[in-house]
Design a protein around this motif. Structure first.
Motif, PDB file in Angstrom:
ATOM      1  N   ALA A  12       0.844  -1.195   0.000  1.00  0.00           N
ATOM      2  CA  ALA A  12       0.000   0.000   0.000  1.00  0.00           C
ATOM      3  C   ALA A  12       0.878   1.242   0.000  1.00  0.00           C
ATOM      4  CB  ALA A  12      -0.910  -0.001   1.218  1.00  0.00           C
ATOM      5  N   ALA A  13       0.472   2.246  -0.772  1.00  0.00           N
ATOM      6  CA  ALA A  13       1.232   3.487  -0.869  1.00  0.00           C
ATOM      7  C   ALA A  13       0.354   4.713  -0.636  1.00  0.00           C
ATOM      8  CB  ALA A  13       1.883   3.594  -2.247  1.00  0.00           C
ATOM      9  N   VAL A  14      -0.959   4.504  -0.626  1.00  0.00           N
ATOM     10  CA  VAL A  14      -1.902   5.628  -0.564  1.00  0.00           C
ATOM     11  C   VAL A  14      -3.094   5.237   0.303  1.00  0.00           C
ATOM     12  CG1 VAL A  14      -3.460   7.058  -1.959  1.00  0.00           C
ATOM     13  CG2 VAL A  14      -1.260   6.353  -2.899  1.00  0.00           C
ATOM     14  N   GLU A  15      -3.573   6.195   1.094  1.00  0.00           N
ATOM     15  CA  GLU A  15      -4.848   6.004   1.784  1.00  0.00           C
ATOM     16  C   GLU A  15      -5.892   6.793   1.019  1.00  0.00           C
ATOM     17  OE1 GLU A  15      -7.054   6.367   6.107  1.00  0.00           O
ATOM     18  OE2 GLU A  15      -5.058   7.228   5.868  1.00  0.00           O
ATOM     19  N   LEU A  16      -6.975   6.117   0.651  1.00  0.00           N
ATOM     20  CA  LEU A  16      -8.077   6.777  -0.045  1.00  0.00           C
ATOM     21  C   LEU A  16      -9.139   7.147   0.979  1.00  0.00           C
ATOM     22  CD1 LEU A  16      -8.549   4.533  -3.193  1.00  0.00           C
ATOM     23  CD2 LEU A  16      -7.299   6.694  -3.022  1.00  0.00           C
ATOM     24  N   PRO A  19     -15.935   9.233   0.874  1.00  0.00           N
ATOM     25  CA  PRO A  19     -17.039   9.766   1.669  1.00  0.00           C
ATOM     26  C   PRO A  19     -18.173   8.768   1.930  1.00  0.00           C
ATOM     27  CG  PRO A  19     -16.576  11.203  -0.210  1.00  0.00           C
ATOM     28  CD  PRO A  19     -15.708  10.001  -0.338  1.00  0.00           C
ATOM     29  N   TRP A  20     -18.411   7.832   1.025  1.00  0.00           N
ATOM     30  CA  TRP A  20     -19.546   6.920   1.150  1.00  0.00           C
ATOM     31  C   TRP A  20     -19.166   5.539   1.706  1.00  0.00           C
ATOM     32  CZ3 TRP A  20     -17.516   8.789  -3.369  1.00  0.00           C
ATOM     33  CH2 TRP A  20     -16.810   7.880  -4.144  1.00  0.00           C
ATOM     34  N   ALA A  21     -17.900   5.363   2.072  1.00  0.00           N
ATOM     35  CA  ALA A  21     -17.426   4.073   2.588  1.00  0.00           C
ATOM     36  C   ALA A  21     -16.255   4.312   3.532  1.00  0.00           C
ATOM     37  CB  ALA A  21     -17.004   3.170   1.432  1.00  0.00           C
ATOM     38  N   GLU A  22     -15.744   3.221   4.105  1.00  0.00           N
ATOM     39  CA  GLU A  22     -14.566   3.339   4.960  1.00  0.00           C
ATOM     40  C   GLU A  22     -13.345   3.670   4.114  1.00  0.00           C
ATOM     41  OE1 GLU A  22     -13.759   0.278   7.790  1.00  0.00           O
ATOM     42  OE2 GLU A  22     -15.882  -0.173   8.042  1.00  0.00           O
ATOM     43  N   ASN A  23     -12.396   4.355   4.720  1.00  0.00           N
ATOM     44  CA  ASN A  23     -11.133   4.644   4.037  1.00  0.00           C
ATOM     45  C   ASN A  23     -10.438   3.331   3.705  1.00  0.00           C
ATOM     46  OD1 ASN A  23     -11.739   7.282   4.499  1.00  0.00           O
ATOM     47  ND2 ASN A  23     -10.178   7.606   6.026  1.00  0.00           N
ATOM     48  N   ARG A  24      -9.650   3.330   2.625  1.00  0.00           N
ATOM     49  CA  ARG A  24      -8.918   2.132   2.208  1.00  0.00           C
ATOM     50  C   ARG A  24      -7.470   2.483   1.949  1.00  0.00           C
ATOM     51  NH1 ARG A  24     -12.100  -0.486  -2.716  1.00  0.00           N
ATOM     52  NH2 ARG A  24     -13.241   1.448  -2.851  1.00  0.00           N
ATOM     53  N   VAL A  25      -6.581   1.552   2.221  1.00  0.00           N
ATOM     54  CA  VAL A  25      -5.184   1.711   1.854  1.00  0.00           C
ATOM     55  C   VAL A  25      -4.943   0.846   0.621  1.00  0.00           C
ATOM     56  CG1 VAL A  25      -4.339   2.363   4.127  1.00  0.00           C
ATOM     57  CG2 VAL A  25      -4.441  -0.042   3.520  1.00  0.00           C
ATOM     58  N   VAL A  26      -4.368   1.447  -0.404  1.00  0.00           N
ATOM     59  CA  VAL A  26      -4.194   0.764  -1.681  1.00  0.00           C
ATOM     60  C   VAL A  26      -2.821   1.053  -2.268  1.00  0.00           C
ATOM     61  CG1 VAL A  26      -6.669   0.769  -2.208  1.00  0.00           C
ATOM     62  CG2 VAL A  26      -5.264   2.670  -2.964  1.00  0.00           C
ATOM     63  N   CYS A  27      -2.447   0.247  -3.246  1.00  0.00           N
ATOM     64  CA  CYS A  27      -1.191   0.464  -3.970  1.00  0.00           C
ATOM     65  C   CYS A  27      -1.374   1.628  -4.947  1.00  0.00           C
ATOM     66  CB  CYS A  27      -0.798  -0.815  -4.716  1.00  0.00           C
ATOM     67  SG  CYS A  27      -1.985  -1.323  -5.964  1.00  0.00           S
ATOM     68  N   ALA A  28      -0.284   2.082  -5.513  1.00  0.00           N
ATOM     69  CA  ALA A  28      -0.330   3.225  -6.430  1.00  0.00           C
ATOM     70  C   ALA A  28      -1.211   2.966  -7.658  1.00  0.00           C
ATOM     71  CB  ALA A  28       1.081   3.620  -6.849  1.00  0.00           C
ATOM     72  N   PRO A  29      -1.128   1.797  -8.318  1.00  0.00           N
ATOM     73  CA  PRO A  29      -2.000   1.573  -9.480  1.00  0.00           C
ATOM     74  C   PRO A  29      -3.490   1.627  -9.127  1.00  0.00           C
ATOM     75  CG  PRO A  29      -0.181   0.015  -9.536  1.00  0.00           C
ATOM     76  CD  PRO A  29      -0.119   0.718  -8.208  1.00  0.00           C
ATOM     77  N   HIS A  30      -3.882   1.047  -8.015  1.00  0.00           N
ATOM     78  CA  HIS A  30      -5.286   1.116  -7.627  1.00  0.00           C
ATOM     79  C   HIS A  30      -5.675   2.544  -7.232  1.00  0.00           C
ATOM     80  CE1 HIS A  30      -5.385  -3.412  -7.142  1.00  0.00           C
ATOM     81  NE2 HIS A  30      -6.462  -3.129  -7.870  1.00  0.00           N
ATOM     82  N   ALA A  31      -4.762   3.269  -6.621  1.00  0.00           N
ATOM     83  CA  ALA A  31      -5.050   4.658  -6.245  1.00  0.00           C
ATOM     84  C   ALA A  31      -5.297   5.521  -7.478  1.00  0.00           C
ATOM     85  CB  ALA A  31      -3.904   5.234  -5.422  1.00  0.00           C
ATOM     86  N   ARG A  32      -4.550   5.256  -8.549  1.00  0.00           N
ATOM     87  CA  ARG A  32      -4.738   6.031  -9.780  1.00  0.00           C
ATOM     88  C   ARG A  32      -6.133   5.843 -10.350  1.00  0.00           C
ATOM     89  NH1 ARG A  32       0.557   3.802 -11.045  1.00  0.00           N
ATOM     90  NH2 ARG A  32       2.073   5.376 -10.476  1.00  0.00           N
ATOM     91  N   VAL A  33      -6.634   4.627 -10.269  1.00  0.00           N
ATOM     92  CA  VAL A  33      -7.961   4.328 -10.823  1.00  0.00           C
ATOM     93  C   VAL A  33      -9.066   4.781  -9.872  1.00  0.00           C
ATOM     94  CG1 VAL A  33      -9.496   2.472 -11.547  1.00  0.00           C
ATOM     95  CG2 VAL A  33      -7.092   2.399 -12.187  1.00  0.00           C
ATOM     96  N   LEU A  34      -8.986   4.349  -8.620  1.00  0.00           N
ATOM     97  CA  LEU A  34     -10.055   4.639  -7.662  1.00  0.00           C
ATOM     98  C   LEU A  34     -10.093   6.112  -7.262  1.00  0.00           C
ATOM     99  CD1 LEU A  34      -9.513   1.491  -5.421  1.00  0.00           C
ATOM    100  CD2 LEU A  34     -11.335   1.859  -7.096  1.00  0.00           C
ATOM    101  N   GLY A  35      -8.961   6.785  -7.311  1.00  0.00           N
ATOM    102  CA  GLY A  35      -8.896   8.190  -6.933  1.00  0.00           C
ATOM    103  C   GLY A  35      -9.550   9.133  -7.912  1.00  0.00           C
TER     104      GLY A  35
END
Length: 55
Positions: A12-16, A19-35
Motif C-alpha cells: 500500500a502506498a496511498v490512503e483513499l 465519503p460513502w465508505a470506509e477509508n482504504r489503503v491501496v497500492c499506487a495503481p489502484h489509487a490512480r484508478v479509484l482516486g
C-alpha cells in the motif's frame, strides 16, 4: 502493509478517503484508478515516493 484490494499483493502506498465508505489503503495503481471518482481524496504515505513512480 498490503493493498486492500482483492487479489492484489502490492504494498500500500496511498490512503483513499472515501465519503460513502470506509477509508482504504491501496497500492499506487489502484489509487490512480479509484482516486478518479468524485469525492475521493488520495493521501500518499510520506515514505511511499518510490512506489508512486512508474518503473
Amino acid at each position: 502493509m498490503r493493498c486492500s484490494e482483492d487479489g492484489c499483493d502490492r504494498d500500500a502506498a496511498v490512503e483513499l478517503h472515501i465519503p460513502w465508505a470506509e477509508n482504504r489503503v491501496v497500492c499506487a495503481p489502484h489509487a490512480r484508478v479509484l482516486g478518479r471518482q468524485d469525492g475521493v481524496v488520495a493521501d500518499p504515505f510520506p515514505d511511499s515516493g518510490a512506489d508512486l513512480l512508474d518503473e
